[in-house]
Design an enzyme around this catalytic site. Structure first.
Site, PDB file in Angstrom:
ATOM      1  N   ASP A  13     -35.097 -34.277   8.556  1.00 52.71           N
ATOM      2  CA  ASP A  13     -33.784 -34.006   9.150  1.00 52.71           C
ATOM      3  C   ASP A  13     -32.707 -33.766   8.106  1.00 52.71           C
ATOM      4  O   ASP A  13     -31.533 -34.049   8.336  1.00 52.71           O
ATOM      5  CB  ASP A  13     -33.365 -35.148  10.095  1.00 52.71           C
ATOM      6  CG  ASP A  13     -34.420 -35.394  11.138  1.00 52.71           C
ATOM      7  OD1 ASP A  13     -34.875 -34.402  11.735  1.00 52.71           O
ATOM      8  OD2 ASP A  13     -34.813 -36.555  11.337  1.00 52.71           O
ATOM      9  N   LYS A  16     -33.186 -28.618   6.619  1.00 58.31           N
ATOM     10  CA  LYS A  16     -33.993 -27.574   5.981  1.00 58.31           C
ATOM     11  C   LYS A  16     -33.900 -26.256   6.748  1.00 58.31           C
ATOM     12  O   LYS A  16     -33.867 -25.183   6.155  1.00 58.31           O
ATOM     13  CB  LYS A  16     -35.468 -28.000   5.929  1.00 58.31           C
ATOM     14  CG  LYS A  16     -35.714 -29.201   5.051  1.00 58.31           C
ATOM     15  CD  LYS A  16     -37.156 -29.665   5.135  1.00 58.31           C
ATOM     16  CE  LYS A  16     -37.530 -30.282   6.461  1.00 58.31           C
ATOM     17  NZ  LYS A  16     -36.884 -31.552   6.784  1.00 58.31           N
ATOM     18  N   GLY A  40     -38.152 -30.867  14.147  1.00 52.41           N
ATOM     19  CA  GLY A  40     -37.144 -30.338  15.048  1.00 52.41           C
ATOM     20  C   GLY A  40     -36.047 -29.742  14.207  1.00 52.41           C
ATOM     21  O   GLY A  40     -35.410 -30.432  13.419  1.00 52.41           O
ATOM     22  N   HIS A  41     -35.888 -28.449  14.305  1.00 52.03           N
ATOM     23  CA  HIS A  41     -34.859 -27.770  13.513  1.00 52.03           C
ATOM     24  C   HIS A  41     -33.755 -27.308  14.436  1.00 52.03           C
ATOM     25  O   HIS A  41     -34.007 -26.610  15.409  1.00 52.03           O
ATOM     26  CB  HIS A  41     -35.452 -26.565  12.781  1.00 52.03           C
ATOM     27  CG  HIS A  41     -36.277 -26.938  11.600  1.00 52.03           C
ATOM     28  ND1 HIS A  41     -37.132 -26.062  10.986  1.00 52.03           N
ATOM     29  CD2 HIS A  41     -36.368 -28.079  10.910  1.00 52.03           C
ATOM     30  CE1 HIS A  41     -37.720 -26.675   9.958  1.00 52.03           C
ATOM     31  NE2 HIS A  41     -37.270 -27.894   9.905  1.00 52.03           N
ATOM     32  N   GLN A 201     -40.508 -32.335   8.019  1.00 48.29           N
ATOM     33  CA  GLN A 201     -40.331 -33.745   7.613  1.00 48.29           C
ATOM     34  C   GLN A 201     -39.763 -33.819   6.192  1.00 48.29           C
ATOM     35  O   GLN A 201     -39.059 -32.919   5.792  1.00 48.29           O
ATOM     36  CB  GLN A 201     -41.649 -34.531   7.748  1.00 48.29           C
ATOM     37  CG  GLN A 201     -42.148 -34.669   9.187  1.00 48.29           C
ATOM     38  CD  GLN A 201     -42.894 -33.441   9.674  1.00 48.29           C
ATOM     39  OE1 GLN A 201     -43.756 -32.909   9.007  1.00 48.29           O
ATOM     40  NE2 GLN A 201     -42.551 -32.968  10.855  1.00 48.29           N
ATOM     41  N   GLY A 392     -20.892 -27.895   6.919  1.00 46.96           N
ATOM     42  CA  GLY A 392     -20.672 -27.696   8.355  1.00 46.96           C
ATOM     43  C   GLY A 392     -21.868 -27.020   8.956  1.00 46.96           C
ATOM     44  O   GLY A 392     -22.699 -26.462   8.245  1.00 46.96           O
TER      45      GLY A 392
HETATM   46  P1  IMP Z   1     -45.434 -38.338  13.662  1.00 46.82           P
HETATM   47  O1  IMP Z   1     -45.245 -37.267  12.661  1.00 46.82           O
HETATM   48  O2  IMP Z   1     -45.035 -37.948  15.066  1.00 46.82           O
HETATM   49  O3  IMP Z   1     -46.808 -38.935  13.620  1.00 46.82           O
HETATM   50  O4  IMP Z   1     -44.436 -39.539  13.292  1.00 46.82           O
HETATM   51  C1  IMP Z   1     -44.605 -40.317  12.100  1.00 46.82           C
HETATM   52  C2  IMP Z   1     -43.252 -40.663  11.502  1.00 46.82           C
HETATM   53  O5  IMP Z   1     -42.627 -39.500  11.005  1.00 46.82           O
HETATM   54  C3  IMP Z   1     -42.254 -41.270  12.492  1.00 46.82           C
HETATM   55  O6  IMP Z   1     -41.446 -42.194  11.786  1.00 46.82           O
HETATM   56  C4  IMP Z   1     -41.413 -40.088  12.911  1.00 46.82           C
HETATM   57  O7  IMP Z   1     -40.137 -40.466  13.363  1.00 46.82           O
HETATM   58  C5  IMP Z   1     -41.342 -39.336  11.596  1.00 46.82           C
HETATM   59  N1  IMP Z   1     -41.123 -37.896  11.770  1.00 46.82           N
HETATM   60  C6  IMP Z   1     -42.033 -36.964  12.127  1.00 46.82           C
HETATM   61  N2  IMP Z   1     -41.489 -35.745  12.143  1.00 46.82           N
HETATM   62  C7  IMP Z   1     -40.208 -35.907  11.788  1.00 46.82           C
HETATM   63  C8  IMP Z   1     -39.129 -34.985  11.593  1.00 46.82           C
HETATM   64  O8  IMP Z   1     -39.262 -33.766  11.733  1.00 46.82           O
HETATM   65  N3  IMP Z   1     -37.939 -35.521  11.208  1.00 46.82           N
HETATM   66  C9  IMP Z   1     -37.797 -36.843  10.992  1.00 46.82           C
HETATM   67  N4  IMP Z   1     -38.767 -37.742  11.147  1.00 46.82           N
HETATM   68  C10 IMP Z   1     -39.970 -37.274  11.540  1.00 46.82           C
HETATM   69 MG    MG Z   2     -35.471 -32.519  12.261  1.00 45.70          MG
END
Ligand code: IMP
Ligand code: MG
Length: 401
Positions: A13, A16, A40-41, A201, A392
Site C-alpha cells: 500500500d 506503487k 489493491g491499487h 505488496q 496528493g
Molecule cells: P495474503 O497475501 O492474502 O495471504 O495475506 C498475507 C498478509 O499480507 C496479510 O497480512 C495481508 O494483509 C497482507 N497483504 C497481502 N496483500 C497485501 C497488499 O496488497 N497490501 C497490503 N497488505 C497485503
Molecule cells: Mg494496496
C-alpha cells in the site's frame, strides 16, 4: 529503463500503482510478476476512482501492453470482472492485455481453504486477504496446482474438470488474452523498448525476507521480477522502491513504529488508510529508517519514490525511526528474526512539522524548508535519492526529479 522494477519498500500500500501509472507513459509494457488479487491499487483519473486487483497499472497509457506474468496467482472471476468494468466505463482493453498461460488459478477451493486456515489459526492468525493466495501458491509448490493455459485446453476438449459454471466461463473469457509473456518481454527488451515490472505488496511481506509467518505467499522483492516474468537476472536495469512518508500495515505481525490513539486516527483519516481489497483500517505509524535501509539493500534499490508526503502536512512533529533498541542492545540493522523484531523499540529522530499544504508543489523548491529537511534526512540516512515525490492522489500532484 529498459527494464525497471517497481517494488514496495514497506508492508504494501505504498502507492506503487500511482507511481507505475506515472512511469508507464514511456513504457511499451507494464507487467505484474507476483502476488494476485490480494493486491489493491487505487488510482484516480480526475475525480474518477479506480481500484484494481489484477490489471497492471499501464492500462491508462494506451501505448503500454499490460502483462500478467507466470508468477501471478490469477482469480479468473476477478480478472474478468475488472476487464468488464473497464469496458463498461469506456476503456477498451482489446489487445491491451497479455496473460501468461503458466499462471496458476485461484479456485473456489483455494478461497475456502484460506478461510478455514485463518479460522483455525485463531490466536496466531495472519490476517490474510482471504483471496486464496496462500493455498494457491502452496498447491503450485506441491505440484498439484492448476495452470490457466492447461485448464482452458481441458475445457475446450470437453474433459471433466473440477470447477465448472461461472469459473470455467471466466477462464474461457480470458483465452483471447493468453500469450507468452516471457517471450514477448524478451523481444521488447531486445528491441530497446521500456518495460516496467510492477510489484505487489511490499518488501516486509516477502515470503523469505519479510516478517515470516506474517507475510504473503510470494516473493515481493525486486529479484522476483525477472524470475517470475521468465527473464534473466541481468535484464534488470533499474530498481525503484516506493515508500510512504509514514508507514502502514494491514493484517497481523510486528510493526515497530506503529502508533495508536488520536494521532494514528488522524493519519488514517487524512491518508484514507483503509484496505483497497478488504476495507480493513490500516495500522499506521512513523517512517521507519531501519526498514528503508533494509529494503534498499535486499532490493538493490537505485532510487526512491516517496508517496503521500502531504498526509503529514498538518502534524506538529514528525518522527523517523533511525535505530531499534532490542533487549538493551541498539542496532541499525533489521533483525532477521520475527520475535526479535516484535521486541524492537524504535529510537526516533524528531522533525518539526511544516503545517501547510504541500499539494501545489511541482518542484522541490516549492516545498517548505521543514519538508525539504525531512526529505534530505531520508536521502542522507538511506544513501539513496528520490526519483519521484508525490503530494496528493491526483495524477498532477507529483514532483519528478
Ligand atoms: P495474503 O497475501 O492474502 O495471504 O495475506 C498475507 C498478509 O499480507 C496479510 O497480512 C495481508 O494483509 C497482507 N497483504 C497481502 N496483500 C497485501 C497488499 O496488497 N497490501 C497490503 N497488505 C497485503
Ligand atoms: Mg494496496
Amino acid at each position: 529503463m529498459p527494464l525497471t522494477v517497481v517494488v514496495g519498500a514497506q508492508w504494501g500500500d505504498e502507492g506503487k500503482g500511482r507511481i507505475v501509472d506515472a512511469l508507464a507513459a514511456d513504457a511499451a509494457a507494464v507487467a505484474r510478476f507476483q502476488g494476485g488479487p490480494n493486491a489493491g491499487h487505487t488510482v484516480y483519473l480526475g475525480k474518477e476512482k479506480f481500484i484494481f486487483h489484477l490489471i497492471p497499472l499501464g492500462i491508462f497509457n494506451p501505448g503500454a501492453l499490460c502483462c500478467i506474468g507466470l508468477g501471478v496467482a490469477l482469480d479468473p472471476l476477478i480478472l474478468c470482472q475488472e476487464i468488464k468494468d473497464l469496458e463498461r466505463r469506456g476503456y477498451s482493453v482489446i489487445s491491451r492485455i497479455l496473460i501468461d498461460p503458466r499462471c496458476h488459478l485461484i479456485t473456489p477451493d483455494h478461497i475456502d481453504r484460506d478461510r478455514q486456515m485463518e479460522a483455525q489459526r485463531s490466536e496466531g492468525k495472519i490476517g490474510t486477504t482471504l483471496r486464496g493466495i496462500g493455498p494457491t501458491f502452496s498447491d503450485r509448490a506441491s505440484r498439484t496446482g492448476i495452470r490457466l493455459g492447461a485448464y482452458i485446453e481441458k475445457l475446450e476438449r470437453g474433459d471433466d474438470v473440477p470447477f465448472k459454471g461461472a469459473f470455467a466461463d471466466a477462464c474461457l473469457c480470458l483465452k483471447q488474452y493468453i500469450g507468452d509473456v516471457s517471450l514477448t518481454l524478451y523481444r521488447m527488451l531486445k528491441q530497446g523498448k521500456n518495460v516496467l515490472a510492477e510489484g505487489g505488496q511490499g518488501t516486509m511481506l516477502d515470503l523469505g525476507l519479510g516478517t515470516y509467518p506474517y507475510v504473503t505467499a510470494s516473493n515481493t522483492i525486486a529479484a522476483s521480477a525477472p524470475m517470475n516474468l521468465g527473464l534473466g537476472p541481468k535484464s534488470v536495469d533499474k530498481v525503484i522502491a516506493v515508500m510512504k512518508a509514514y508507514t502502514t500495515r494491514v493484517g497481523e505481525g510486528p510493526f515497530p513504529t506503529e502508533i495508536s490513539g488520536g494521532l494514528a486516527e488522524q493519519i488514517r483519516q487524512t491518508g484514507d488508510e483503509y484496505g483497497a481489497t478488504t476495507g480493513r483500517p490500516r495500522r499506521c505509524g512513523w517512517f521507519d529508517g531501519v526498514v528503508a535501509k533494509f529494503a534498499a539493500r535486499v532490493n538493490g534499490v537505485d532510487r526512491w519514490a516517496l508517496t503521500k508526503l502531504d498526509v503529514l502536512d498538518q502534524l506538529d512533529t514528525i518522527k523517523i525511526a533511525v535505530a531499534y533498541q532490542i533487549e538493551g542492545e541498539i542496532t541499525e540493522e533489521l533483525p532477521n528474526n520475527t520475535i526479535m523484531l516484535s521486541r524492537a523499540q524504535p529510537i526516533y529522530r524528531e522533525f518539526p512539522g511544516w503545517k501547510r499544504s504541500t499539494r501545489a508543489a511541482r518542484k522541490l523548491q516549492d516545498l517548505p524548508p521543514q519538508t525539504r529537511a525531512y526529505l534530505d534526512f531520508i536521502e542522507d540516512f538511506t544513501g539513496l535519492g528520490f526519483q519521484i515525490v508525490s503530494i496528493g492522489y491526483e495524477r498532477k500532484c507529483m514532483i519528478m526529479l
